[in-house]
Design a protein around this motif. Structure first.
Motif, PDB file in Angstrom:
ATOM      1  N   PHE A 259       0.818  -1.206   0.000  1.00 43.88           N
ATOM      2  CA  PHE A 259       0.000   0.000   0.000  1.00 43.88           C
ATOM      3  C   PHE A 259       0.856   1.261   0.000  1.00 43.88           C
ATOM      4  CE2 PHE A 259      -2.912  -3.107   1.981  1.00 43.88           C
ATOM      5  CZ  PHE A 259      -3.989  -2.967   1.110  1.00 43.88           C
ATOM      6  N   GLU A 260       0.455   2.233  -0.807  1.00 43.39           N
ATOM      7  CA  GLU A 260       1.145   3.509  -0.883  1.00 43.39           C
ATOM      8  C   GLU A 260       0.531   4.464   0.140  1.00 43.39           C
ATOM      9  OE1 GLU A 260       2.060   4.611  -5.171  1.00 43.39           O
ATOM     10  OE2 GLU A 260       0.534   3.033  -5.379  1.00 43.39           O
ATOM     11  N   GLY A 261       1.298   4.823   1.163  1.00 44.96           N
ATOM     12  CA  GLY A 261       0.817   5.656   2.252  1.00 44.96           C
ATOM     13  C   GLY A 261       0.111   6.934   1.830  1.00 44.96           C
ATOM     14  N   PRO A 262       0.706   7.735   0.934  1.00 43.40           N
ATOM     15  CA  PRO A 262       0.067   8.997   0.552  1.00 43.40           C
ATOM     16  C   PRO A 262      -1.303   8.822  -0.120  1.00 43.40           C
ATOM     17  CG  PRO A 262       2.375   9.023  -0.062  1.00 43.40           C
ATOM     18  CD  PRO A 262       2.064   7.624   0.394  1.00 43.40           C
ATOM     19  N   ARG A 263      -1.584   7.642  -0.633  1.00 45.36           N
ATOM     20  CA  ARG A 263      -2.866   7.416  -1.309  1.00 45.36           C
ATOM     21  C   ARG A 263      -3.952   6.929  -0.346  1.00 45.36           C
ATOM     22  NH1 ARG A 263      -2.206   4.565  -6.897  1.00 45.36           N
ATOM     23  NH2 ARG A 263      -3.402   6.315  -7.632  1.00 45.36           N
ATOM     24  N   LEU A 264      -3.589   6.709   0.916  1.00 40.38           N
ATOM     25  CA  LEU A 264      -4.525   6.179   1.897  1.00 40.38           C
ATOM     26  C   LEU A 264      -4.961   7.262   2.875  1.00 40.38           C
ATOM     27  CD1 LEU A 264      -2.606   2.893   2.830  1.00 40.38           C
ATOM     28  CD2 LEU A 264      -4.499   3.126   1.204  1.00 40.38           C
ATOM     29  N   ARG A 265      -6.183   7.167   3.347  1.00 33.55           N
ATOM     30  CA  ARG A 265      -6.623   8.022   4.444  1.00 33.55           C
ATOM     31  C   ARG A 265      -5.895   7.555   5.702  1.00 33.55           C
ATOM     32  NH1 ARG A 265     -12.700   9.746   3.304  1.00 33.55           N
ATOM     33  NH2 ARG A 265     -12.585   9.585   1.047  1.00 33.55           N
ATOM     34  N   TRP A 266      -5.790   8.434   6.682  1.00 28.36           N
ATOM     35  CA  TRP A 266      -4.932   8.142   7.828  1.00 28.36           C
ATOM     36  C   TRP A 266      -5.290   6.852   8.556  1.00 28.36           C
ATOM     37  CZ3 TRP A 266      -6.124   7.553  12.859  1.00 28.36           C
ATOM     38  CH2 TRP A 266      -7.351   8.055  13.302  1.00 28.36           C
ATOM     39  N   PRO A 267      -6.569   6.479   8.747  1.00 24.58           N
ATOM     40  CA  PRO A 267      -6.803   5.219   9.485  1.00 24.58           C
ATOM     41  C   PRO A 267      -6.258   3.999   8.725  1.00 24.58           C
ATOM     42  CG  PRO A 267      -8.829   6.519   9.385  1.00 24.58           C
ATOM     43  CD  PRO A 267      -7.842   7.166   8.468  1.00 24.58           C
ATOM     44  N   MET A 268      -6.443   4.000   7.409  1.00 22.81           N
ATOM     45  CA  MET A 268      -5.948   2.874   6.618  1.00 22.81           C
ATOM     46  C   MET A 268      -4.421   2.898   6.530  1.00 22.81           C
ATOM     47  SD  MET A 268      -6.663   0.168   5.087  1.00 22.81           S
ATOM     48  CE  MET A 268      -5.993  -0.939   3.868  1.00 22.81           C
ATOM     49  N   ARG A 269      -3.853   4.094   6.457  1.00 20.61           N
ATOM     50  CA  ARG A 269      -2.395   4.217   6.428  1.00 20.61           C
ATOM     51  C   ARG A 269      -1.797   3.673   7.723  1.00 20.61           C
ATOM     52  NH1 ARG A 269      -2.019   9.164   4.572  1.00 20.61           N
ATOM     53  NH2 ARG A 269      -2.108  10.179   6.606  1.00 20.61           N
ATOM     54  N   LEU A 270      -2.417   4.000   8.859  1.00 26.27           N
ATOM     55  CA  LEU A 270      -1.964   3.476  10.146  1.00 26.27           C
ATOM     56  C   LEU A 270      -2.113   1.953  10.186  1.00 26.27           C
ATOM     57  CD1 LEU A 270      -0.956   3.835  13.034  1.00 26.27           C
ATOM     58  CD2 LEU A 270      -3.346   4.230  13.723  1.00 26.27           C
TER      59      LEU A 270
ATOM     60  N   LEU B  14       0.912  -0.727  10.695  1.00 27.50           N
ATOM     61  CA  LEU B  14       0.891  -1.725  11.771  1.00 27.50           C
ATOM     62  C   LEU B  14       0.924  -3.157  11.223  1.00 27.50           C
ATOM     63  CD1 LEU B  14      -1.679  -0.081  14.202  1.00 27.50           C
ATOM     64  CD2 LEU B  14       0.815  -0.216  14.472  1.00 27.50           C
ATOM     65  N   ALA B  15       0.282  -3.371  10.075  1.00 24.20           N
ATOM     66  CA  ALA B  15       0.267  -4.700   9.467  1.00 24.20           C
ATOM     67  C   ALA B  15       1.579  -5.025   8.769  1.00 24.20           C
ATOM     68  CB  ALA B  15      -0.895  -4.814   8.476  1.00 24.20           C
ATOM     69  N   GLY B  16       2.410  -4.014   8.564  1.00 24.09           N
ATOM     70  CA  GLY B  16       3.706  -4.247   7.931  1.00 24.09           C
ATOM     71  C   GLY B  16       3.652  -4.341   6.425  1.00 24.09           C
ATOM     72  N   ASN B  17       2.620  -3.779   5.811  1.00 22.82           N
ATOM     73  CA  ASN B  17       2.527  -3.885   4.355  1.00 22.82           C
ATOM     74  C   ASN B  17       2.373  -2.517   3.691  1.00 22.82           C
ATOM     75  OD1 ASN B  17      -0.058  -3.588   5.306  1.00 22.82           O
ATOM     76  ND2 ASN B  17      -0.875  -5.402   4.337  1.00 22.82           N
ATOM     77  N   LEU B  18       3.123  -1.559   4.193  1.00 21.22           N
ATOM     78  CA  LEU B  18       3.145  -0.223   3.628  1.00 21.22           C
ATOM     79  C   LEU B  18       4.373  -0.102   2.726  1.00 21.22           C
ATOM     80  CD1 LEU B  18       1.501   2.412   3.881  1.00 21.22           C
ATOM     81  CD2 LEU B  18       3.064   3.112   5.693  1.00 21.22           C
ATOM     82  N   ALA B  19       4.191   0.407   1.522  1.00 20.01           N
ATOM     83  CA  ALA B  19       5.295   0.594   0.582  1.00 20.01           C
ATOM     84  C   ALA B  19       6.331   1.511   1.219  1.00 20.01           C
ATOM     85  CB  ALA B  19       4.782   1.183  -0.725  1.00 20.01           C
ATOM     86  N   PRO B  20       7.587   1.302   0.977  1.00 20.76           N
ATOM     87  CA  PRO B  20       8.162   0.379  -0.003  1.00 20.76           C
ATOM     88  C   PRO B  20       8.455  -1.019   0.543  1.00 20.76           C
ATOM     89  CG  PRO B  20       9.905   1.743   0.887  1.00 20.76           C
ATOM     90  CD  PRO B  20       8.624   2.185   1.558  1.00 20.76           C
TER      91      PRO B  20
ATOM     92  N   GLY C 297      -1.865  -2.328  -3.942  1.00 24.33           N
ATOM     93  CA  GLY C 297      -0.720  -1.441  -3.831  1.00 24.33           C
ATOM     94  C   GLY C 297       0.145  -1.353  -5.070  1.00 24.33           C
ATOM     95  N   ARG C 298       1.246  -0.645  -4.886  1.00 26.54           N
ATOM     96  CA  ARG C 298       2.167  -0.361  -5.982  1.00 26.54           C
ATOM     97  C   ARG C 298       2.820  -1.640  -6.485  1.00 26.54           C
ATOM     98  NH1 ARG C 298       7.302   2.969  -4.536  1.00 26.54           N
ATOM     99  NH2 ARG C 298       5.919   3.233  -2.789  1.00 26.54           N
ATOM    100  N   ILE C 299       2.838  -1.791  -7.799  1.00 22.43           N
ATOM    101  CA  ILE C 299       3.471  -2.962  -8.393  1.00 22.43           C
ATOM    102  C   ILE C 299       4.984  -2.747  -8.439  1.00 22.43           C
ATOM    103  CG2 ILE C 299       1.402  -3.452  -9.744  1.00 22.43           C
ATOM    104  CD1 ILE C 299       2.865  -2.511 -12.223  1.00 22.43           C
ATOM    105  N   TYR C 300       5.700  -3.838  -8.608  1.00 27.26           N
ATOM    106  CA  TYR C 300       7.154  -3.759  -8.747  1.00 27.26           C
ATOM    107  C   TYR C 300       7.483  -3.818 -10.231  1.00 27.26           C
ATOM    108  CZ  TYR C 300       6.967  -4.999  -3.799  1.00 27.26           C
ATOM    109  OH  TYR C 300       6.687  -5.025  -2.464  1.00 27.26           O
ATOM    110  N   ARG C 301       7.895  -2.689 -10.778  1.00 36.63           N
ATOM    111  CA  ARG C 301       8.205  -2.600 -12.210  1.00 36.63           C
ATOM    112  C   ARG C 301       9.656  -2.965 -12.522  1.00 36.63           C
ATOM    113  NH1 ARG C 301       4.031  -0.575 -14.947  1.00 36.63           N
ATOM    114  NH2 ARG C 301       2.535   0.714 -13.836  1.00 36.63           N
ATOM    115  N   GLU C 302      10.470  -3.034 -11.490  1.00 35.79           N
ATOM    116  CA  GLU C 302      11.879  -3.396 -11.675  1.00 35.79           C
ATOM    117  C   GLU C 302      12.372  -4.119 -10.434  1.00 35.79           C
ATOM    118  OE1 GLU C 302      13.635   0.984 -10.446  1.00 35.79           O
ATOM    119  OE2 GLU C 302      13.344   0.524 -12.556  1.00 35.79           O
TER     120      GLU C 302
END
Length: 187
Positions: free
Chosen positions: A109-120, A124-130, A168-173
């Motif tokens: 998940f890309e933090g800036p694209r999420l509202r704060w509760p989902m970003r948090l 906490l879940a450990g799946n925030l980009a990068p 979330g963001r794909i890995y292009r490289e």
């Protein structure tokens, strides 16, 4: 299905297959199957049972496993990742494009694209980009990590160049390095 999207889809050609890659991503498949009655439906093990448990009638389908259906053998490789008590996910590798396709095994998940509760929650879940990976509840409840590790090592051996995931963001490289990093929790 939305009309605008259906028009774009029609430009690509006929829909021949509908796939439920794991037992969390299936809810809209019955509507798609109704809209495309000639499409073959394929689903990961446990999808129909989970759907029934949530009041969703799942269409007739072929079970997905380690062997690709005859129609896409040689073009798309696939593996069922074992070892979790609930999640049955099949991952796919499109040989011509060298793209690996996942659903929930990596969330980035890309933090800036999420509202704060989902970003948090993602942090906490450990799946925030990068540093995307499986969420903490999945990592902690995986029962047979060596079996999953063996499949992931095989998939890394396919040398994908990109990784596409449902969240979330794909890995292009650097796909192989990203896979090694994301699955380090398997040991």
């Amino acid at each position: 299905p939305e009309p605008g999207f259906l028009a774009q889809l029609a430009k690509l050609g006929p829909v021949r297959w509908l796939v439920a890659p794991n037992n969390f991503h299936y809810a809209h498949l019955p509507a798609w199957a109704e809209h495309f009655p000639k499409a073959q439906v394929h689903a990961a093990p446990g999808v129909a049972e989970r759907a029934a448990g949530h009041g969703v009638t799942f269409p007739p389908h072929e079970l997905l496993g380690d062997d690709a259906p005859p129609d896409w053998q040689g073009v798309i490789d696939q593996r069922l990742v074992p070892g979790h008590p609930v999640l049955n996910e099949v991952i796919f590798f499109h040989r011509p494009s060298r793209v690996l396709i996942l659903s929930d095994l990596i969330e980035n998940f890309e933090g800036p694209r999420l509202r704060w509760p989902m970003r948090l929650a993602a942090r906490l879940a450990g799946n925030l980009a990068p540093d995307g990976k499986a969420p903490i509840d999945m990592r902690l409840s995986w029962r047979n990590k060596p079996a999953a590790r063996a499949v992931i090592d095989e998939v890394i051996g396919w040398a994908p160049e990109q990784v596409v995931m449902a969240h979330g963001r794909i890995y292009r490289e650097n796909a192989v390095a990203e896979l090694r990093r994301a699955f380090r929790w398997l040991g």
